[in-house]
Design a protein around this motif. Sequence first.
Motif, short mmCIF file in Angstrom:
data_model
loop_
_atom_site.label_atom_id
_atom_site.label_comp_id
_atom_site.label_asym_id
_atom_site.label_seq_id
_atom_site.Cartn_x
_atom_site.Cartn_y
_atom_site.Cartn_z
N SER A 49 -3.92 2.68 0.97
CA SER A 49 -4.04 2.71 2.43
C SER A 49 -4.41 1.33 2.94
N ALA B 4 -5.21 4.07 -4.16
CA ALA B 4 -5.13 5.52 -3.94
C ALA B 4 -6.41 6.24 -4.33
N ASP B 5 -7.12 5.76 -5.33
CA ASP B 5 -8.31 6.46 -5.80
C ASP B 5 -9.60 6.01 -5.11
N THR C 280 0.83 -1.21 0.00
CA THR C 280 0.00 0.00 0.00
C THR C 280 0.86 1.25 0.00
N PHE C 281 2.00 1.22 0.67
CA PHE C 281 2.89 2.37 0.66
C PHE C 281 3.45 2.60 -0.74
N ARG D 151 0.80 3.92 -3.08
CA ARG D 151 0.11 5.09 -2.52
C ARG D 151 -1.33 4.80 -2.09
#
Length: 145
Positions: A109, A123-124, A103-104, A107
Amino acid sequence: MGSVRKASAWLGLVEDGDERYYDDEYAEGAETGDAWVTDPRVRVASESAQEVGRRIATVSPSSFRDARGIGELFRDGVPVIVNLTSMEPTDAKRVVDFAAGLTFGLRGSIDRVATRVFLLSPADTQVVSGEAAGRPAQDGFFNQN
C-alpha cells in the motif's frame, strides 16, 4: 604516506607500507557497531532492528534514477518513507507513479504522510493512521487534488 599512494594502496595497485592505518579504521567500526552507509539519502534502522525484522527506510531521491533503490528496499519487505520535497514536480510525479505500480505489483500500500512525503508499506505491514482522532482523510495522491 601521500594521498596518491594511499589511494593506490586502497585500490591494490601498490603494496601498502602502513597496514596500521587501515587496521585501526576497521577495528574502530567493528567495536562500536557502526554500519557502513553508502548513500546518504538512504537511512535504515540499526542492525538490531534488522535482526528482529522491524526496519523502515527513509529515501530522499534527487532524480528518477534513485527510484531503483526504493524498489529494491520495498522488494526486500522494508517499509519505505519517500520524501519528494527536494525534487522537481515532473520527476516527483514519475516517482509516485513508479511507487504506485510497485505497491500494486507486490500487493502493498501507499499512503501520503505529508505533502510530497509517502509511506510504501509491504503487504504484511499494518499502518495505523490518525483519522480516528478526528483528523479528516484527504483523498488522492501527489497530483490528484
